[in-house]
Design a protein around this motif. Structure first.
Motif, PDB file in Angstrom:
ATOM      1  N   UNK A  41      49.380  39.201  43.665  1.00  0.00           N
ATOM      2  CA  UNK A  41      49.795  40.053  42.560  1.00  0.00           C
ATOM      3  C   UNK A  41      48.792  39.931  41.420  1.00  0.00           C
ATOM      4  N   UNK A  42      48.712  40.986  40.606  1.00  0.00           N
ATOM      5  CA  UNK A  42      47.838  40.961  39.441  1.00  0.00           C
ATOM      6  C   UNK A  42      48.530  40.150  38.348  1.00  0.00           C
ATOM      7  N   UNK A  43      47.978  38.988  38.049  1.00  0.00           N
ATOM      8  CA  UNK A  43      48.605  38.089  37.080  1.00  0.00           C
ATOM      9  C   UNK A  43      47.740  37.849  35.847  1.00  0.00           C
ATOM     10  N   UNK A  44      46.603  38.541  35.765  1.00  0.00           N
ATOM     11  CA  UNK A  44      45.636  38.247  34.722  1.00  0.00           C
ATOM     12  C   UNK A  44      46.160  38.591  33.329  1.00  0.00           C
ATOM     13  N   UNK A  45      47.145  39.506  33.245  1.00  0.00           N
ATOM     14  CA  UNK A  45      47.635  39.899  31.928  1.00  0.00           C
ATOM     15  C   UNK A  45      49.140  39.725  31.808  1.00  0.00           C
ATOM     16  N   UNK A  46      49.660  38.677  32.417  1.00  0.00           N
ATOM     17  CA  UNK A  46      51.076  38.374  32.228  1.00  0.00           C
ATOM     18  C   UNK A  46      51.241  36.917  31.847  1.00  0.00           C
ATOM     19  N   UNK A  47      52.166  36.660  30.953  1.00  0.00           N
ATOM     20  CA  UNK A  47      52.461  35.296  30.528  1.00  0.00           C
ATOM     21  C   UNK A  47      53.711  34.761  31.217  1.00  0.00           C
ATOM     22  N   UNK A 402      35.214  49.904  24.282  1.00  0.00           N
ATOM     23  CA  UNK A 402      34.746  50.158  25.636  1.00  0.00           C
ATOM     24  C   UNK A 402      34.507  48.917  26.468  1.00  0.00           C
ATOM     25  N   UNK A 403      34.527  47.742  25.872  1.00  0.00           N
ATOM     26  CA  UNK A 403      34.310  46.514  26.640  1.00  0.00           C
ATOM     27  C   UNK A 403      35.569  46.155  27.415  1.00  0.00           C
ATOM     28  N   UNK A 404      35.382  45.607  28.608  1.00  0.00           N
ATOM     29  CA  UNK A 404      36.510  45.296  29.494  1.00  0.00           C
ATOM     30  C   UNK A 404      37.102  43.939  29.156  1.00  0.00           C
ATOM     31  N   UNK A 405      38.420  43.909  28.960  1.00  0.00           N
ATOM     32  CA  UNK A 405      39.123  42.628  28.811  1.00  0.00           C
ATOM     33  C   UNK A 405      39.340  42.012  30.188  1.00  0.00           C
ATOM     34  N   UNK A 406      39.681  42.835  31.157  1.00  0.00           N
ATOM     35  CA  UNK A 406      39.718  42.403  32.550  1.00  0.00           C
ATOM     36  C   UNK A 406      39.595  43.642  33.431  1.00  0.00           C
ATOM     37  N   UNK A 407      39.132  43.436  34.652  1.00  0.00           N
ATOM     38  CA  UNK A 407      39.021  44.508  35.629  1.00  0.00           C
ATOM     39  C   UNK A 407      38.890  43.878  37.002  1.00  0.00           C
ATOM     40  N   UNK A 408      39.665  44.348  37.944  1.00  0.00           N
ATOM     41  CA  UNK A 408      39.589  43.770  39.283  1.00  0.00           C
ATOM     42  C   UNK A 408      40.470  44.491  40.274  1.00  0.00           C
ATOM     43  N   UNK A 409      40.299  44.129  41.549  1.00  0.00           N
ATOM     44  CA  UNK A 409      41.039  44.767  42.635  1.00  0.00           C
ATOM     45  C   UNK A 409      41.546  43.725  43.612  1.00  0.00           C
ATOM     46  N   UNK A 410      42.591  44.097  44.339  1.00  0.00           N
ATOM     47  CA  UNK A 410      43.122  43.277  45.421  1.00  0.00           C
ATOM     48  C   UNK A 410      43.237  44.165  46.656  1.00  0.00           C
ATOM     49  N   UNK A 411      42.620  43.736  47.744  1.00  0.00           N
ATOM     50  CA  UNK A 411      42.672  44.465  49.009  1.00  0.00           C
ATOM     51  C   UNK A 411      43.458  43.623  50.009  1.00  0.00           C
ATOM     52  N   UNK A 434      40.231  39.220  41.519  1.00  0.00           N
ATOM     53  CA  UNK A 434      40.394  38.492  40.265  1.00  0.00           C
ATOM     54  C   UNK A 434      40.058  37.015  40.455  1.00  0.00           C
ATOM     55  N   UNK A 435      40.558  36.426  41.539  1.00  0.00           N
ATOM     56  CA  UNK A 435      40.300  35.011  41.814  1.00  0.00           C
ATOM     57  C   UNK A 435      39.067  34.804  42.674  1.00  0.00           C
ATOM     58  N   UNK A 436      38.448  35.897  43.148  1.00  0.00           N
ATOM     59  CA  UNK A 436      37.296  35.830  44.057  1.00  0.00           C
ATOM     60  C   UNK A 436      37.613  34.954  45.270  1.00  0.00           C
ATOM     61  N   UNK A 437      38.713  35.308  45.945  1.00  0.00           N
ATOM     62  CA  UNK A 437      39.151  34.551  47.113  1.00  0.00           C
ATOM     63  C   UNK A 437      39.463  35.492  48.269  1.00  0.00           C
ATOM     64  N   UNK A 438      39.074  35.065  49.462  1.00  0.00           N
ATOM     65  CA  UNK A 438      39.344  35.808  50.688  1.00  0.00           C
ATOM     66  C   UNK A 438      40.227  34.947  51.587  1.00  0.00           C
ATOM     67  N   UNK A 439      41.235  35.571  52.200  1.00  0.00           N
ATOM     68  CA  UNK A 439      42.136  34.859  53.094  1.00  0.00           C
ATOM     69  C   UNK A 439      42.288  35.655  54.380  1.00  0.00           C
ATOM     70  N   UNK A 440      42.171  34.966  55.511  1.00  0.00           N
ATOM     71  CA  UNK A 440      42.334  35.578  56.824  1.00  0.00           C
ATOM     72  C   UNK A 440      43.347  34.749  57.599  1.00  0.00           C
ATOM     73  N   UNK A 441      44.450  35.386  58.033  1.00  0.00           N
ATOM     74  CA  UNK A 441      45.544  34.669  58.705  1.00  0.00           C
ATOM     75  C   UNK A 441      45.875  35.347  60.033  1.00  0.00           C
ATOM     76  N   UNK A 442      45.327  34.865  61.156  1.00  0.00           N
ATOM     77  CA  UNK A 442      45.727  35.395  62.460  1.00  0.00           C
ATOM     78  C   UNK A 442      46.931  34.627  63.024  1.00  0.00           C
TER      79      UNK A 442
END
Length: 489
Positions: A41-47, A402-411, A434-442
């Motif tokens: 989930x996108x958690x970068x802007x929630x407290x 115009x500067x980004x406070x945050x920007x990212x995607x989750x696939x 956002x976290x720059x993490x990849x997960x693969x679960x077979x």
């Protein structure tokens, strides 16, 4: 990467029918490794703490009984049980559910007005959850619940309450719930947070305090073939806390009104044959805290269309004023557009975009910026029993310069192939930008029956070394096999 030795984890589950309407189920040292990882989930802007649905079969069975208007029961609060027991009884007029578990690692959420303090592991604890619901006449019921979590360091959180739905007239019903909580803090565990709440009467530290709180929900609803209307009131006091529920904030009072009119086109003209129904809707909300400070004023006109081919479209515009971090943000606007379709048995699509003014709640000094959120998902069955379920999340907030406070995607994509009734394989691939993490679960599963199964799978996590997806390196991996066998008595 350092390999741990292979570990064997025996476990036992027992299910016994006590009659046509009752059953008891117990588990010792359960293993839930066949359950795939939660969708990011996108958690970068929630407290606030994030809510994740329950996937574990032991807790899913009978979970509808534990659902109430207020989230007083959240079975994922029993995070790592050494053992658990569940008793269910259902007959035409009475439902009873009892759940007990001994948790080795107990998460705790401390709700505050504008944030959650999350303790990932508050130690070992015992949880007891009881829920009773009694049907009364047509479309009415009365219920009660009690939850108690006892920590081994002498702390405890107890919640008790009543709820119900009373049908007043043919199309009018009153829904309500009231909860009371009692908290006894230990003084042997530090949460690393020195916030105070309830006008400074208490602190978030575990320092031996004792306090109680209340939460209440009341809704009057009118549901007809053409018109739906709801008026609700919700409040949660500053000192309300749950040990086995999910409350991410408190010190809140909410008044909400919504109404929807349904225009069904039963015999439309030829040029409108593609439109099935149009539903305009209006929602208004006012939120304030227990010091009577206004937190939110919100007005949301909305319209929803149903088309032929199981296709729908909805859109709204939101006008709101919100206070956060002691700052009032007036005149904010957002718009939203959502489309879904299942016009073909082999394909379903969903897409939603929300844009407008958002508050940067995680900034050192909150500010309003221009936000955009995109959510898209699909379910594709290209052939036979092969199912592909991709999803995409994008979130961005920019400042007025115009500067980004945050920007990212989750696939995320889930690939499943059903070879036959017993054998299936699936792979989940997820990349969190956002976290720059990849997960693969077979995972490969062979089911002889619902209780006798064989699983073999693995999880592979990759993390970026410098914040770039080009430098992903293995950070954690696990291989597991599970054999579950049913012995009938």
């Amino acid at each position: 990467m350092v390999n741990d030795p292979v570990a064997l984890k025996p476990s036992l589950g027992v299910s016994y029918g006590l009659g046509p309407a009752s059953s008891i189920e117990a588990t010792i040292n359960p293993d839930f490794s066949q359950v795939e990882a939660d969708a990011a989930q996108v958690s970068v802007n929630t407290t606030f703490a994030l809510y994740y649905p329950e996937h574990r079969p032991f807790f899913q069975d009978g979970s509808d009984l534990f659902n109430t208007p207020l989230k007083a029961i959240y079975t994922r609060s029993i995070d790592d049980p050494l053992g658990a027991v569940k008793l269910l009884h259902r007959d035409p007029t009475l439902s009873i559910g009892y759940l007990s578990g001994y948790d080795l690692h107990s998460p705790v959420i401390i709700p505050l007005e504008e944030k959650s303090v999350v303790i990932a592991d508050a130690g070992k604890s015992y949880s007891n959850i009881l829920r009773i619901a009694k049907t009364i006449g047509a479309d009415s019921y009365l219920g009660a619940l009690a939850t108690d979590r006892r920590f081994e360091d002498n702390g405890s959180i107890t919640v008790a309450g009543i709820d119900g739905r009373i049908r007043l007239f043919e199309n009018v019903a009153l829904v309500g719930q009231g909860l009371w909580s009692g908290t006894v803090e230990s003084n042997t565990h530090s949460v690393g947070d020195t916030n105070s709440f309830d006008n400074g009467l208490h602190t978030t530290e575990f320092d031996g305090e004792r306090f109680g709180g209340t939460s209440a929900f009341l809704q009057l609803e009118r549901l007809t073939r053409d018109l739906d209307a709801h008026i609700l009131y919700l409040e949660t006091s500053p000192s309300f806390r749950t040990g086995n529920g999910f409350y991410f904030n408190n010190d809140l009072q909410v008044a909400n009104f919504s109404s929807k009119y349904k225009f069904a086109l039963l015999d439309p003209p030829a040029w409108l044959k593609w439109l099935v129904e149009a539903d305009p809707m209006i929602t208004a909300e006012y939120d304030w805290n227990f010091n009577n400070a206004t937190k939110l004023r919100d007005l949301r006109p909305q319209i929803h269309f149903d088309f032929i081919g199981q296709t729908s479209l909805s859109c709204y515009e939101r006008f709101y004023t919100e206070q956060f971090g002691g700052i009032v943000f007036p005149g904010l606007k957002q718009w939203d557009l959502a489309v879904s379709t299942s016009f073909d048995a082999h394909l379903s699509l969903y897409a939603e975009i929300t844009a407008g003014r958002n508050i940067a709640t995680t900034a050192a000094i909150p500010f309003a910026g221009n936000g955009i959120d995109i959510n898209a998902s699909a379910s594709l069955k290209p052939f036979g029993s092969f199912l592909i379920e991709p999803s995409y999340l994008f979130s961005q907030l920019t400042q007025d310069d115009g500067s980004a406070f945050y920007s990212g995607s989750i696939y995320r994509s889930r690939f499943t192939y059903q070879f036959n009734r017993e054998l299936n394989a699936r792979v989940v691939v997820q990349y969190d930008g956002f976290a720059q993490q990849l997960e693969v679960d077979p995972l490969v599963t062979y089911n002889v029956n619902p209780f006798t199964s064989f699983y073999i799978g693995s999880t592979h996590n990759f993390t970026s070394l410098d914040g770039s997806p080009n430098t992903l390196r293995p950070s954690e991996r696990q291989f597991f096999a599970k054999i579950q066998y049913l012995i009938e008595g």
